[in-house]
Design a protein around this motif. Structure first.
Motif, PDB file in Angstrom:
ATOM      1  N   LYS A   6      31.334  47.648  61.949  1.00  0.00           N
ATOM      2  CA  LYS A   6      29.912  47.920  63.009  1.00  0.00           C
ATOM      3  C   LYS A   6      29.253  46.318  63.304  1.00  0.00           C
ATOM      4  CE  LYS A   6      27.888  51.607  61.302  1.00  0.00           C
ATOM      5  NZ  LYS A   6      26.480  52.419  60.345  1.00  0.00           N
ATOM      6  N   SER A  72      22.085  51.743  77.346  1.00  0.00           N
ATOM      7  CA  SER A  72      21.604  52.016  76.464  1.00  0.00           C
ATOM      8  C   SER A  72      20.647  53.042  76.518  1.00  0.00           C
ATOM      9  CB  SER A  72      20.992  50.742  75.306  1.00  0.00           C
ATOM     10  OG  SER A  72      22.046  49.690  75.705  1.00  0.00           O
ATOM     11  N   LYS A  75      23.063  56.470  77.058  1.00  0.00           N
ATOM     12  CA  LYS A  75      23.345  56.512  75.812  1.00  0.00           C
ATOM     13  C   LYS A  75      22.620  58.146  75.108  1.00  0.00           C
ATOM     14  CE  LYS A  75      26.641  53.098  75.234  1.00  0.00           C
ATOM     15  NZ  LYS A  75      27.015  52.382  73.869  1.00  0.00           N
ATOM     16  N   THR A  76      24.005  59.470  74.104  1.00  0.00           N
ATOM     17  CA  THR A  76      23.249  59.613  73.438  1.00  0.00           C
ATOM     18  C   THR A  76      23.244  59.261  72.654  1.00  0.00           C
ATOM     19  OG1 THR A  76      23.069  61.588  75.432  1.00  0.00           O
ATOM     20  CG2 THR A  76      23.324  62.301  72.623  1.00  0.00           C
ATOM     21  N   THR A  77      22.928  59.118  71.213  1.00  0.00           N
ATOM     22  CA  THR A  77      22.985  58.609  70.213  1.00  0.00           C
ATOM     23  C   THR A  77      22.509  59.918  68.789  1.00  0.00           C
ATOM     24  OG1 THR A  77      20.948  56.455  70.233  1.00  0.00           O
ATOM     25  CG2 THR A  77      22.093  57.366  68.233  1.00  0.00           C
ATOM     26  N   GLU A  79      23.121  60.499  64.653  1.00  0.00           N
ATOM     27  CA  GLU A  79      23.738  59.673  63.459  1.00  0.00           C
ATOM     28  C   GLU A  79      23.899  60.739  62.766  1.00  0.00           C
ATOM     29  OE1 GLU A  79      20.685  57.414  61.703  1.00  0.00           O
ATOM     30  OE2 GLU A  79      20.200  56.060  64.219  1.00  0.00           O
ATOM     31  N   LYS A 109      19.688  62.321  69.831  1.00  0.00           N
ATOM     32  CA  LYS A 109      18.427  62.412  70.252  1.00  0.00           C
ATOM     33  C   LYS A 109      18.992  61.652  71.855  1.00  0.00           C
ATOM     34  CE  LYS A 109      16.119  59.841  67.534  1.00  0.00           C
ATOM     35  NZ  LYS A 109      14.589  58.777  66.289  1.00  0.00           N
ATOM     36  N   ARG A 197      28.094  57.703  74.503  1.00  0.00           N
ATOM     37  CA  ARG A 197      27.882  58.783  73.347  1.00  0.00           C
ATOM     38  C   ARG A 197      27.868  56.883  72.676  1.00  0.00           C
ATOM     39  NH1 ARG A 197      31.776  62.559  72.203  1.00  0.00           N
ATOM     40  NH2 ARG A 197      30.703  63.374  73.376  1.00  0.00           N
ATOM     41  N   ARG A 198      26.757  57.225  72.195  1.00  0.00           N
ATOM     42  CA  ARG A 198      27.114  56.290  69.804  1.00  0.00           C
ATOM     43  C   ARG A 198      27.293  57.206  68.674  1.00  0.00           C
ATOM     44  NH1 ARG A 198      23.365  52.551  71.150  1.00  0.00           N
ATOM     45  NH2 ARG A 198      21.618  53.592  70.840  1.00  0.00           N
ATOM     46  N   VAL A 199      27.491  56.927  68.074  1.00  0.00           N
ATOM     47  CA  VAL A 199      27.776  58.037  66.817  1.00  0.00           C
ATOM     48  C   VAL A 199      27.675  57.506  65.706  1.00  0.00           C
ATOM     49  CG1 VAL A 199      28.613  59.512  65.364  1.00  0.00           C
ATOM     50  CG2 VAL A 199      28.521  59.409  68.305  1.00  0.00           C
ATOM     51  N   LYS A 200      26.818  57.113  64.600  1.00  0.00           N
ATOM     52  CA  LYS A 200      26.648  56.560  63.896  1.00  0.00           C
ATOM     53  C   LYS A 200      26.996  57.016  62.103  1.00  0.00           C
ATOM     54  CE  LYS A 200      23.504  52.774  65.442  1.00  0.00           C
ATOM     55  NZ  LYS A 200      21.837  53.033  65.792  1.00  0.00           N
TER      56      LYS A 200
END
Length: 211
Positions: A6, A72, A75-77, A79, A109, A197-200
């Motif tokens: 990261k 940003s 984007k859909t986050t 986690e 989200k 999309r942002r995936v953590k």
């Protein structure tokens, strides 16, 4: 390793942003388009050039930051975390034939259409995972794998801001004399990439202790 990755990605994005700003800053300087001479009454070309450098760098930095902010916001986050107990510990020790419960927490989200299709949980032979049946859950016992349909999990509305928790029972299997350890990290199935999309992910380290 995940945190290091990261940090590297964050640094790379910063360097890329600075490079783009520099390229756009050089273009008007190359064509001798000056803004400084409109505000400063000077015949010193070097002074005007450095002033233009600062002005254009400031302008394009603001533009780049604004663009990244709006990008940003689109984007859909998601986690996805595995943890043990209410303290959300990142590791757990378990004995053979012992039962402990961990939690899979998924927070989404943004726009539902940007949520990935499926997520998988893989576990080793020396560990048994048990999850109560759900409409969006498929158990593949022969492959030691659970498949979760995230689209079905979050199917209530177009815009979502929701957290769901799934209890998972762990049971130690295998040879009581052996010690084993693994970090289980949830994974997306192939073909689930989306620039909006942002995936953590947060995995859980599991250690089974011998007798």
């Amino acid at each position: 390793m995940t945190e290091l990755k990261k940090d590297i990605q964050k640094e790379f994005k910063n360097y890329l942003k600075n490079l783009i700003v520099l390229i756009f800053t050089v273009i008007p300087l190359y064509f001798e388009i000056s803004l400084a001479e409109k505000f400063i009454n000077s015949q010193n070309d070097k002074l005007l050039w450095f002033m233009d450098l600062g002005i254009y760098n400031f302008i394009f930095s603001i533009i780049a930051s604004t663009f990244m902010y709006f990008y940003s916001s689109l984007k859909t986050t998601i986690e996805i975390k595995l943890f043990y107990t209410e303290d959300k510990l990142k590791n757990v020790k378990i004995k053979h034939n012992e039962n402990k419960q961990i939690i899979l927490e998924i927070t989404a989200k943004g726009k539902r259409k940007n949520i990935p299709g499926e997520m998988v949980l893989n576990y080793p032979d020396w560990l048994d995972m048990q999850i109560k049946g759900r409409p969006y859950l498929t158990s593949l016992d022969e492959q030691n794998q659970y498949v979760l349909d995230l689209q079905k999990m979050f199917n209530q509305q177009k815009e979502i801001n929701q957290t769901k928790e799934i209890a998972i029972d762990l049971i130690g299997n295998g040879n009581p004399e052996e010690k084993n350890s693994i970090e289980i990290i949830p994974e997306l199935t192939k073909g689930n990439r989306n620039p909006l999309r942002r995936v953590k992910f947060q995995g859980l380290k599991i250690e089974i202790k011998g007798n």
